[in-house]
Design an enzyme around this catalytic site. Structure first.
Site, PDB file in Angstrom:
ATOM      1  N   CYS A 122       0.817  -1.225   0.000  1.00 32.49           N
ATOM      2  CA  CYS A 122       0.000   0.000   0.000  1.00 32.49           C
ATOM      3  C   CYS A 122       0.851   1.275   0.000  1.00 32.49           C
ATOM      4  O   CYS A 122       0.576   2.213  -0.751  1.00 32.49           O
ATOM      5  CB  CYS A 122      -0.956   0.001   1.192  1.00 32.49           C
ATOM      6  SG  CYS A 122      -0.187  -0.517   2.720  1.00 32.49           S
TER       7      CYS A 122
ATOM      8  N   HIS B  50      -2.957   6.498   4.479  1.00 35.88           N
ATOM      9  CA  HIS B  50      -1.522   6.529   4.781  1.00 35.88           C
ATOM     10  C   HIS B  50      -0.964   7.882   4.336  1.00 35.88           C
ATOM     11  O   HIS B  50      -1.272   8.364   3.234  1.00 35.88           O
ATOM     12  CB  HIS B  50      -0.768   5.455   3.989  1.00 35.88           C
ATOM     13  CG  HIS B  50      -0.933   4.058   4.513  1.00 35.88           C
ATOM     14  ND1 HIS B  50      -1.613   3.743   5.670  1.00 35.88           N
ATOM     15  CD2 HIS B  50      -0.456   2.888   4.027  1.00 35.88           C
ATOM     16  CE1 HIS B  50      -1.553   2.431   5.857  1.00 35.88           C
ATOM     17  NE2 HIS B  50      -0.874   1.892   4.881  1.00 35.88           N
TER      18      HIS B  50
END
Ligand code: A2P
Length: 348
Positions: free
Chosen positions: A129, A252
């Site tokens: 990710c 994130h």
């Protein structure tokens, strides 16, 4: 092509749940869709495109008649079942790290290296990710200016560690609000479920994601280093990473420092980002405009801001890069890979 039969492996998980949403809105011509998870979930129901569907237990024969299998149930499950799916004629898009560095398996971010999909032998790996969103931000800069070096520090959300980790953070947050003493907070998953010690994440920052490996780096950090080189197809890019888990649910954030071959102004780099596929420029310090994790949730794009030149290094640039780790970092990139393969006629 006829309609495509799809299986989602890990359909009850943090990523699997988002894969279902991405598939509901996908341009793929869907036939049957199977929802697979462990025995624990078999028989439970979920809704897909307004219809009730039953979750089935994952077994090798689950993949009979399946054209596309999206895996997100852990590396061990992918290791065992992805070859079973391929044997039965399915194309696998695997969200775990298990096959990523296998030289025969394409590791793909569609905005960066879609052509690698042509080399597949049944399995395509979805990158880590944190790597994916960094690739979306850096590829337009690499193309225009060349990329010599990357130093990244991540601020990663708990949802990347799965549903149990999300629940653990939520409980610790309730414990804090109830003024429960710190030594009574339960921590049994983070920083890494397979490691010896566990620490609370609530109101904390844990500089460990996954277990420690060579050179004092964690596996997560090695993933960012190695995957960057594989996706960009350039072993000479110097990459280093520090990965940190913070008490954010989803989204994130990354502080990325790069050194380019050619120099450019901040305005030129902003323009590269503004015109890049999958990227959105959010960069106006005068108006306090910059990417934020909370604002990224539910969006497929990667948001880039705080672009500024290094004070001392002429080719050095700093960026702040944010994306929904469950979407572009996982579920959306997987479905986007499948859509890209469909457009490239690679399912024929
Ligand atoms: P289940 O809910 O039945 O345990 P997360 O990443 O949020 O932790 O989710 C992990 C996903 O992987 C869940 O969908 C989970 O299903 C699935 N899973 C875990 N173990 C197995 C297994 N042995 N077989 C199939 N699916 C599994």
């Amino acid at each position: 092509m006829r309609k495509m039969n799809v299986a989602i492996v890990g359909a009850t998980g943090a990523v699997g749940t988002q894969m279902i949403k991405m598939l509901e809105n996908s341009s793929l011509p869907l036939g049957t869709v199977k929802f697979l998870a462990s025995k624990r979930s078999a028989g439970k129901q979920l809704s897909f495109k307004g219809e009730t569907q039953t979750i089935e237990e994952l077994v090798p024969d689950s993949f009979d008649q399946i054209d596309l299998a999206l895996f997100s149930a852990g590396g061990g499950i992918s290791a065992k079942f992805a070859p079973e799916a391929v044997k039965r004629g399915a194309v696998v898009v695997d969200n775990t790290s298990h096959f990523r560095m296998d030289p025969t398996v394409p590791l793909v971010v569609p905005e960066v290296n879609p052509e690698a999909l042509r080399e597949h032998h049944g399995i395509i790996a979805n990158p880590n990710c944190s790597t994916i969103q960094m690739m979306v931000a850096l590829e337009p800069i690499r193309q225009a200016l060349g990329l010599k070096r990357v130093i990244v520090s991540t601020y990663q959300a708990v949802s990347g560690a799965g549903n149990l980790a999300i629940e653990e953070l939520a409980q610790q947050t309730r414990d804090f609000a109830a003024e429960k003493p710190l030594d009574e907070w339960e921590a049994s998953i983070l920083p890494a479920s397979g490691d010896k010690k566990h620490y609370p994440l609530a109101f904390n920052a844990l500089p460990q994601i996954d277990v420690f490996a060579e050179g004092g780096y964690t596996n997560e950090e090695w993933k960012m280093i190695n995957e960057t080189k594989k996706i960009m197809g350039d072993d000479t890019i110097r990459v280093s990473a520090t990965c940190v888990r913070i008490p954010v649910m989803s989204g994130h954030s990354e502080s990325v420092y790069i050194e380019t071959e050619k120099t450019a102004t901040v305005a030129e780099i902003q323009e590269l980002i503004a015109n890049a596929p999958g990227a959105v420029l959010e960069d106006d310090p005068s108006q306090q405009i910059y990417p934020q994790a909370l604002n990224s949730v539910g969006k497929k794009e990667t948001f880039v801001g705080r672009i500024r030149k290094d004070p001392d290094e002429e080719t050095g640039v700093h960026l702040w890069v944010v994306s929904d780790n469950l979407l572009k970092g996982a579920a959306w990139n997987s479905v986007q890979i499948a859509e890209t393969m469909y457009e490239m006629n690679l399912f024929e």
